[in-house]
Design a protein around this motif. Structure first.
Motif, short mmCIF file in Angstrom:
data_model
loop_
_atom_site.label_atom_id
_atom_site.label_comp_id
_atom_site.label_asym_id
_atom_site.label_seq_id
_atom_site.Cartn_x
_atom_site.Cartn_y
_atom_site.Cartn_z
N GLU A 1 0.82 -1.20 0.00
CA GLU A 1 0.00 0.00 0.00
C GLU A 1 0.86 1.26 0.00
O GLU A 1 0.60 2.21 -0.73
N ALA A 2 1.93 1.26 0.81
CA ALA A 2 2.83 2.42 0.87
C ALA A 2 3.49 2.67 -0.48
O ALA A 2 3.61 3.82 -0.91
N LEU A 3 3.91 1.61 -1.15
CA LEU A 3 4.52 1.78 -2.47
C LEU A 3 3.51 2.35 -3.47
O LEU A 3 3.84 3.21 -4.28
N ASN B 1 1.05 4.26 -2.78
CA ASN B 1 0.70 5.64 -2.41
C ASN B 1 1.89 6.59 -2.49
O ASN B 1 1.82 7.72 -2.00
N ASP B 2 3.00 6.14 -3.07
CA ASP B 2 4.22 6.95 -3.22
C ASP B 2 4.81 7.42 -1.90
O ASP B 2 5.45 8.46 -1.81
N THR B 3 4.63 6.63 -0.84
CA THR B 3 5.18 6.97 0.48
C THR B 3 6.70 7.12 0.43
O THR B 3 7.26 7.97 1.13
N TYR B 4 7.38 6.33 -0.37
CA TYR B 4 8.84 6.34 -0.44
C TYR B 4 9.37 7.16 -1.61
O TYR B 4 10.55 7.11 -1.91
#
Length: 55
Positions: free
Chosen positions: A24-26, A28-31
């Motif tokens: 999910e983080a990937l 959502n462009d979290t990184y």
């Protein structure tokens, strides 16, 4: 880890809670924008050749 095209939005129901959170983080462009993780590609013909003798 690298940058790529638009992230996958596939439903992955067999992930652990930690894997699902990372997926999910990937997405959502979290990184960072379009960050992706890659697995090594193992060709099926190569794998099947080696698995067949093992039964």
């Amino acid at each position: 880890m690298g940058n790529g095209a638009a992230p996958s939005r596939a439903a992955l129901g067999r992930l652990t809670a930690e894997e699902a959170a990372l997926y999910e983080a990937l997405g959502n462009d979290t990184y960072g924008p379009s960050v992706r993780l890659e697995q090594e590609l193992i060709r099926w013909d190569w794998a099947l050749e080696r698995l067949h003798p093992a039964g």
